[in-house]
Design a protein around this motif. Structure first.
Motif, PDB file in Angstrom:
ATOM      1  N   ARG A  72     -12.075 -28.831 -16.698  1.00  0.00           N
ATOM      2  CA  ARG A  72     -13.045 -28.208 -18.047  1.00  0.00           C
ATOM      3  C   ARG A  72     -14.462 -28.104 -17.474  1.00  0.00           C
ATOM      4  N   PHE A  73     -14.768 -29.157 -16.532  1.00  0.00           N
ATOM      5  CA  PHE A  73     -15.988 -29.315 -16.066  1.00  0.00           C
ATOM      6  C   PHE A  73     -16.529 -28.411 -15.080  1.00  0.00           C
ATOM      7  N   LEU A  74     -15.651 -27.727 -14.605  1.00  0.00           N
ATOM      8  CA  LEU A  74     -15.952 -26.642 -13.790  1.00  0.00           C
ATOM      9  C   LEU A  74     -16.922 -25.458 -14.550  1.00  0.00           C
ATOM     10  N   ALA A  75     -16.484 -25.468 -15.963  1.00  0.00           N
ATOM     11  CA  ALA A  75     -17.281 -24.542 -16.561  1.00  0.00           C
ATOM     12  C   ALA A  75     -18.267 -25.208 -17.292  1.00  0.00           C
ATOM     13  N   ALA A  76     -18.770 -26.176 -16.839  1.00  0.00           N
ATOM     14  CA  ALA A  76     -20.047 -26.722 -17.494  1.00  0.00           C
ATOM     15  C   ALA A  76     -21.386 -26.229 -16.726  1.00  0.00           C
ATOM     16  N   LYS A  77     -22.496 -25.887 -17.578  1.00  0.00           N
ATOM     17  CA  LYS A  77     -23.693 -25.379 -17.137  1.00  0.00           C
ATOM     18  C   LYS A  77     -24.226 -26.312 -16.029  1.00  0.00           C
ATOM     19  N   GLU A  78     -23.930 -27.749 -16.070  1.00  0.00           N
ATOM     20  CA  GLU A  78     -24.402 -28.554 -15.206  1.00  0.00           C
ATOM     21  C   GLU A  78     -23.720 -29.066 -13.851  1.00  0.00           C
ATOM     22  N   ALA A  79     -22.677 -28.321 -13.732  1.00  0.00           N
ATOM     23  CA  ALA A  79     -21.701 -28.429 -12.456  1.00  0.00           C
ATOM     24  C   ALA A  79     -22.629 -27.428 -11.330  1.00  0.00           C
ATOM     25  N   THR A  80     -22.369 -28.235 -10.277  1.00  0.00           N
ATOM     26  CA  THR A  80     -22.950 -27.669  -8.931  1.00  0.00           C
ATOM     27  C   THR A  80     -21.909 -26.610  -8.454  1.00  0.00           C
ATOM     28  N   ILE A  81     -21.892 -25.379  -8.773  1.00  0.00           N
ATOM     29  CA  ILE A  81     -20.602 -24.509  -8.623  1.00  0.00           C
ATOM     30  C   ILE A  81     -21.359 -23.109  -8.482  1.00  0.00           C
ATOM     31  N   ALA A  82     -20.640 -22.312  -7.575  1.00  0.00           N
ATOM     32  CA  ALA A  82     -21.197 -20.983  -7.385  1.00  0.00           C
ATOM     33  C   ALA A  82     -20.670 -20.187  -8.771  1.00  0.00           C
ATOM     34  N   LYS A  83     -21.527 -19.062  -8.988  1.00  0.00           N
ATOM     35  CA  LYS A  83     -21.046 -18.347 -10.450  1.00  0.00           C
ATOM     36  C   LYS A  83     -19.634 -17.522  -9.994  1.00  0.00           C
ATOM     37  N   GLY A  84     -19.351 -17.221  -8.887  1.00  0.00           N
ATOM     38  CA  GLY A  84     -17.938 -16.643  -8.661  1.00  0.00           C
ATOM     39  C   GLY A  84     -17.016 -17.422  -8.931  1.00  0.00           C
ATOM     40  N   GLY A 114      -4.473 -26.024 -16.551  1.00  0.00           N
ATOM     41  CA  GLY A 114      -5.151 -26.052 -17.758  1.00  0.00           C
ATOM     42  C   GLY A 114      -6.267 -24.691 -17.902  1.00  0.00           C
ATOM     43  N   ILE A 115      -6.302 -23.933 -16.952  1.00  0.00           N
ATOM     44  CA  ILE A 115      -7.406 -22.863 -16.862  1.00  0.00           C
ATOM     45  C   ILE A 115      -7.530 -21.983 -18.092  1.00  0.00           C
ATOM     46  N   GLY A 116      -6.140 -21.815 -18.442  1.00  0.00           N
ATOM     47  CA  GLY A 116      -6.143 -20.770 -19.549  1.00  0.00           C
ATOM     48  C   GLY A 116      -6.782 -21.387 -20.888  1.00  0.00           C
ATOM     49  N   LEU A 117      -6.867 -22.542 -21.026  1.00  0.00           N
ATOM     50  CA  LEU A 117      -7.535 -22.986 -22.250  1.00  0.00           C
ATOM     51  C   LEU A 117      -9.086 -23.330 -21.930  1.00  0.00           C
ATOM     52  N   VAL A 118      -9.863 -22.760 -20.787  1.00  0.00           N
ATOM     53  CA  VAL A 118     -11.095 -22.628 -20.729  1.00  0.00           C
ATOM     54  C   VAL A 118     -11.547 -21.643 -20.649  1.00  0.00           C
ATOM     55  N   LYS A 119     -12.396 -21.269 -21.869  1.00  0.00           N
ATOM     56  CA  LYS A 119     -12.552 -19.821 -22.239  1.00  0.00           C
ATOM     57  C   LYS A 119     -13.970 -19.348 -22.187  1.00  0.00           C
ATOM     58  N   GLU A 120     -14.967 -20.333 -21.880  1.00  0.00           N
ATOM     59  CA  GLU A 120     -16.219 -19.982 -21.661  1.00  0.00           C
ATOM     60  C   GLU A 120     -17.016 -20.936 -20.837  1.00  0.00           C
ATOM     61  N   VAL A 121     -18.199 -20.632 -20.248  1.00  0.00           N
ATOM     62  CA  VAL A 121     -19.298 -21.743 -19.786  1.00  0.00           C
ATOM     63  C   VAL A 121     -20.037 -22.356 -20.716  1.00  0.00           C
ATOM     64  N   GLN A 122     -20.085 -23.611 -20.970  1.00  0.00           N
ATOM     65  CA  GLN A 122     -20.860 -24.057 -22.010  1.00  0.00           C
ATOM     66  C   GLN A 122     -21.637 -25.421 -21.438  1.00  0.00           C
ATOM     67  N   ASP A 123     -22.527 -25.917 -22.326  1.00  0.00           N
ATOM     68  CA  ASP A 123     -23.273 -27.068 -21.592  1.00  0.00           C
ATOM     69  C   ASP A 123     -22.427 -28.173 -21.729  1.00  0.00           C
ATOM     70  N   THR A 124     -22.580 -29.222 -21.107  1.00  0.00           N
ATOM     71  CA  THR A 124     -21.585 -30.374 -21.084  1.00  0.00           C
ATOM     72  C   THR A 124     -21.533 -31.201 -22.389  1.00  0.00           C
ATOM     73  N   GLU A 125     -22.567 -31.337 -23.019  1.00  0.00           N
ATOM     74  CA  GLU A 125     -22.875 -32.015 -24.319  1.00  0.00           C
ATOM     75  C   GLU A 125     -21.768 -31.360 -25.502  1.00  0.00           C
ATOM     76  N   HIS A 126     -21.938 -30.031 -25.471  1.00  0.00           N
ATOM     77  CA  HIS A 126     -21.040 -29.208 -26.267  1.00  0.00           C
ATOM     78  C   HIS A 126     -19.568 -29.308 -25.964  1.00  0.00           C
ATOM     79  N   ILE A 127     -19.223 -29.178 -24.537  1.00  0.00           N
ATOM     80  CA  ILE A 127     -17.899 -29.529 -24.123  1.00  0.00           C
ATOM     81  C   ILE A 127     -17.339 -30.870 -24.825  1.00  0.00           C
ATOM     82  N   ILE A 128     -18.356 -32.002 -24.531  1.00  0.00           N
ATOM     83  CA  ILE A 128     -17.623 -33.447 -24.962  1.00  0.00           C
ATOM     84  C   ILE A 128     -17.390 -33.334 -26.216  1.00  0.00           C
ATOM     85  N   GLN A 129     -18.690 -32.733 -27.066  1.00  0.00           N
ATOM     86  CA  GLN A 129     -18.635 -33.119 -28.467  1.00  0.00           C
ATOM     87  C   GLN A 129     -17.305 -32.276 -29.056  1.00  0.00           C
ATOM     88  N   GLU A 130     -16.943 -31.183 -28.539  1.00  0.00           N
ATOM     89  CA  GLU A 130     -15.990 -30.335 -29.026  1.00  0.00           C
ATOM     90  C   GLU A 130     -14.604 -31.035 -28.959  1.00  0.00           C
TER      91      GLU A 130
END
Length: 354
Positions: A230-242, A326-342
């Motif tokens: 889930r945190f692979l799709a966090a804006k704060e992750a150090t990860i390539a866009k691809g 669980g990748i099919g449940l990861v729908k969009e890139v979000q900031d970490t705070e939003h991910i955890i709150q949701e």
């Protein structure tokens, strides 16, 4: 959720249920670890197998915590003299250097350390004992396992504060053979209780990406959860866009991901203990390997793919894309705070119904 609340006493800035970010190598660095903790979770910074940059990374994390907005600086997550740093550090123990790690642990005193994948489970005894010694017990010890036998082994030998129970749906590295979290977690909980280790907190991992998985984990005996995919799709992750785009694109992870050693071998990573492999999104690299492509040719093509940057990731591309089912449940890139709150909101809405 009494057990969840008990775990939080060691991490007073966290909110219930406790959500941790797994220490994903090269991805969970200071920005992500700090963002998770600032959102009321427990962020783990990945030291991995190489501790040479750990001092630098922990200094960056300390700076980020100190320079947070005023509402964060006054929170329990803020840097406070004499108290542990409000993040954890994760080590891949078959490669990490103990003395180098201890130097950084002693200097920064993270709230927790996460040990994973030693050559032998007995190797974790000195890591546990010396961590507690240099921090006077202020740094709590988390140990990741994937079988009931290993849980009992580390409970007996190390008495960890937390056992991370990882099911085989997890992305990245884990045991080649094992059970999913639905059956593994309750069996581990029962076995520990029977042997007198019921006070050890359990954190569930593997295939958990949203509130329903968190709620289920709490019912099965977990004090909290750890998530990586889930945190692979966090804006704060150090990860390539691809890479990140692939995580959002892919679905039906039981079919579109696979456990394999091919991605390690092609990159020259051959030191993992033999019982481990890695789960990633299937792409052309794996398909060609399955179809009998010569290893050297596959490796040559992989090296060429690296030069393409973000275009090197994709269904018909070749770059390693470690992620869980669980990748099919990861729908969009979000900031970490939003991910955890949701996730927290959704989990809490379900628990009273159970």
């Amino acid at each position: 959720m009494a057990k969840s609340n008990g775990l939080q006493k060691s991490y007073p800035w966290t909110l219930s249920p406790l959500i941790a970010c797994a220490p994903m190598r090269l991805i969970a660095l200071a920005p992500l670890a700090v963002a998770v903790s600032q959102a009321g979770g427990l962020g783990f910074l990945a030291a991995g197998t190489d501790c040479s940059s750990l001092d630098h990374d922990l200094a960056e994390a300390t700076s980020l915590l100190s320079q947070s907005p005023s509402q964060i600086r006054t929170s329990p997550c803020a840097v406070k003299e004499g108290e542990p740093l409000s993040i954890g550090v994760g080590f891949i123990n078959w490669g990490a250097d103990l003395e180098q790690a201890l130097s950084s642990i002693r200097k920064y005193v993270p709230a927790a350390v996460w040990f994973f994948a030693p050559k032998e489970l007995s190797d974790l005894v000195p890591w546990t004992e010396k961590t507690r010694e240099v921090t006077e017990g202020r740094t709590k010890v988390w140990i990741q396992i994937g079988t009931v036998a290993d849980a009992l082994n580390v409970a007996n030998s190390c008495r960890p504060d937390v056992i991370v129970v990882q099911g085989t749906d997890a992305g990245g590295h884990g045991l080649e053979r094992g059970a999913g979290i639905i059956s593994l977690l309750p069996e581990v909980a029962d076995a520990l209780e029977e042997q007198g280790f019921g006070s050890i907190h359990l954190v569930a991992a593997g295939g958990i990406v949203e509130g329903r998985g968190v709620a289920a984990s709490l019912v099965m005996g977990a004090s909290g959860v750890a998530m990586g995919t889930r945190f692979l799709a966090a804006k704060e992750a150090t990860i390539a866009k691809g890479y990140q785009d692939e995580v959002v694109r892919a679905s039906d992870g039981g079919i579109t991901t696979i456990r394999s050693t091919i991605y390690d071998r092609l990159r020259g990573i051959t030191d993992w203990p033999k019982q481990f492999n890695g789960r990633g999104i299937i792409n052309q690299t794996f398909v060609d390997a399955q179809n009998g492509m010569d290893f050297e040719e596959n490796q040559r093509l992989y090296k060429e793919e690296i030069k393409k940057g973000n275009e090197g990731w994709g269904l018909l591309a070749r770059m390693t894309t470690y992620a869980g089912t669980g990748i099919g449940l990861v729908k969009e890139v979000q900031d970490t705070e939003h991910i955890i709150q949701e996730i927290r909101r959704d989990a809490l809405s379900l628990v009273p119904k159970l």
